[in-house]
Scaffold this motif. Structure first.
Motif, PDB file in Angstrom:
ATOM      1  N   SER A 175       1.699   4.225   1.027  1.00  0.00           N
ATOM      2  CA  SER A 175       2.692   3.298   1.586  1.00  0.00           C
ATOM      3  C   SER A 175       3.370   2.454   0.515  1.00  0.00           C
ATOM      4  O   SER A 175       4.514   2.033   0.686  1.00  0.00           O
ATOM      5  N   ASP A 176       2.705   2.230  -0.625  1.00  0.00           N
ATOM      6  CA  ASP A 176       3.359   1.433  -1.665  1.00  0.00           C
ATOM      7  C   ASP A 176       4.477   2.209  -2.369  1.00  0.00           C
ATOM      8  O   ASP A 176       5.265   1.636  -3.100  1.00  0.00           O
ATOM      9  N   ARG A 219       7.096  -2.085  -1.890  1.00  0.00           N
ATOM     10  CA  ARG A 219       6.214  -3.086  -2.490  1.00  0.00           C
ATOM     11  C   ARG A 219       6.889  -4.442  -2.335  1.00  0.00           C
ATOM     12  O   ARG A 219       6.767  -5.315  -3.173  1.00  0.00           O
ATOM     13  N   LYS A 220       7.623  -4.530  -1.247  1.00  0.00           N
ATOM     14  CA  LYS A 220       8.291  -5.760  -0.842  1.00  0.00           C
ATOM     15  C   LYS A 220       8.143  -5.814   0.676  1.00  0.00           C
ATOM     16  O   LYS A 220       8.497  -4.863   1.377  1.00  0.00           O
ATOM     17  N   VAL A 222      -0.265  -7.261   0.799  1.00  0.00           N
ATOM     18  CA  VAL A 222      -1.121  -7.154  -0.395  1.00  0.00           C
ATOM     19  C   VAL A 222      -0.397  -6.384  -1.498  1.00  0.00           C
ATOM     20  O   VAL A 222      -0.406  -6.794  -2.666  1.00  0.00           O
ATOM     21  N   ASP A 223       0.253  -5.269  -1.156  1.00  0.00           N
ATOM     22  CA  ASP A 223       1.004  -4.480  -2.147  1.00  0.00           C
ATOM     23  C   ASP A 223       2.089  -5.325  -2.809  1.00  0.00           C
ATOM     24  O   ASP A 223       2.280  -5.273  -4.023  1.00  0.00           O
ATOM     25  N   ALA A 224       2.795  -6.110  -2.013  1.00  0.00           N
ATOM     26  CA  ALA A 224       3.861  -6.964  -2.548  1.00  0.00           C
ATOM     27  C   ALA A 224       3.284  -8.040  -3.469  1.00  0.00           C
ATOM     28  O   ALA A 224       3.835  -8.329  -4.533  1.00  0.00           O
ATOM     29  N   SER A 225       2.174  -8.620  -3.070  1.00  0.00           N
ATOM     30  CA  SER A 225       1.526  -9.635  -3.897  1.00  0.00           C
ATOM     31  C   SER A 225       1.085  -9.038  -5.226  1.00  0.00           C
ATOM     32  O   SER A 225       1.258  -9.647  -6.292  1.00  0.00           O
ATOM     33  N   THR A 259       1.537  -8.387 -11.136  1.00  0.00           N
ATOM     34  CA  THR A 259       1.720  -7.469 -12.261  1.00  0.00           C
ATOM     35  C   THR A 259       2.969  -7.824 -13.044  1.00  0.00           C
ATOM     36  O   THR A 259       2.967  -7.825 -14.277  1.00  0.00           O
ATOM     37  N   SER A 260       4.031  -8.147 -12.350  1.00  0.00           N
ATOM     38  CA  SER A 260       5.283  -8.526 -13.009  1.00  0.00           C
ATOM     39  C   SER A 260       5.094  -9.773 -13.872  1.00  0.00           C
ATOM     40  O   SER A 260       5.548  -9.826 -15.023  1.00  0.00           O
TER      41      SER A 260
END
Length: 165
Positions: A76-77, A81-82, A124-127, A132-133
């Motif tokens: 799904s990511d 990822r937003k 969670v994916d967005a976080s 990471t950024s």
């Protein structure tokens, strides 16, 4: 028709390439004997706005145009990822009764528990993307302050030593 969506931010050693994602999707489509269309975004973050992701944008258009009846994603990511992008996709999947497969497994978004868990995973994916950024930006700044190279490509006329100076 099944839409096979693949995406990668950058080609890194050890990452799941677009070709690998496409291959898995094609194998799945062939196993269920359904024709497919490929939608691939290369070198585009899953956190980018929808309008900055041409293949994903085309996928959403094809959902609304009823060109496809199901979607395959390896994870799904890859799709988002937003959070807002994920929830926009889910909104369309539910509205047009599109089946979602993640790595060959049916994700039943009509099941409230599954829908909730997928929404939580999207958050969670967005976080994780934001964390990471921040880490990458901090490391780039540290390298610049220390006079170190970051990355494999050096400006013309420069070289680096074993300590990356």
């Amino acid at each position: 028709m099944i839409g096979i969506y693949s995406r990668i931010s950058s080609d890194k050693v050890g990452s799941t390439s677009v070709e690998y994602q496409e291959k898995r999707g094609i194998e799945f489509a062939n196993s269920i004997r359904v024709p497919y269309t490929l939608y691939s975004d290369r070198s585009i973050s899953g956190g980018a706005d929808i309008e900055d992701r041409p293949a994903f944008n085309r996928l959403l258009d094809d959902i609304e145009n009823k060109t496809i009846t199901s979607i395959y994603i390896s994870n799904s990511d890859r799709a988002a990822r937003k959070e807002t992008t994920w929830f926009r996709l889910v909104e369309l999947l539910l509205k047009y009764n599109i089946t979602l497969y993640e790595n060959g497994l049916l994700i039943d978004l009509n099941d409230d528990s599954v829908l909730m868990m997928q929404g939580m995973k999207a958050v969670v994916d967005a976080s994780e993307r934001r964390k990471t950024s921040k880490k990458q930006k901090r490391r780039l700044k540290e390298n610049a302050i220390e006079g170190k190279v970051h990355g494999a490509v050096l400006p013309y006329g420069y070289s680096k030593d074993k300590n990356k100076y």
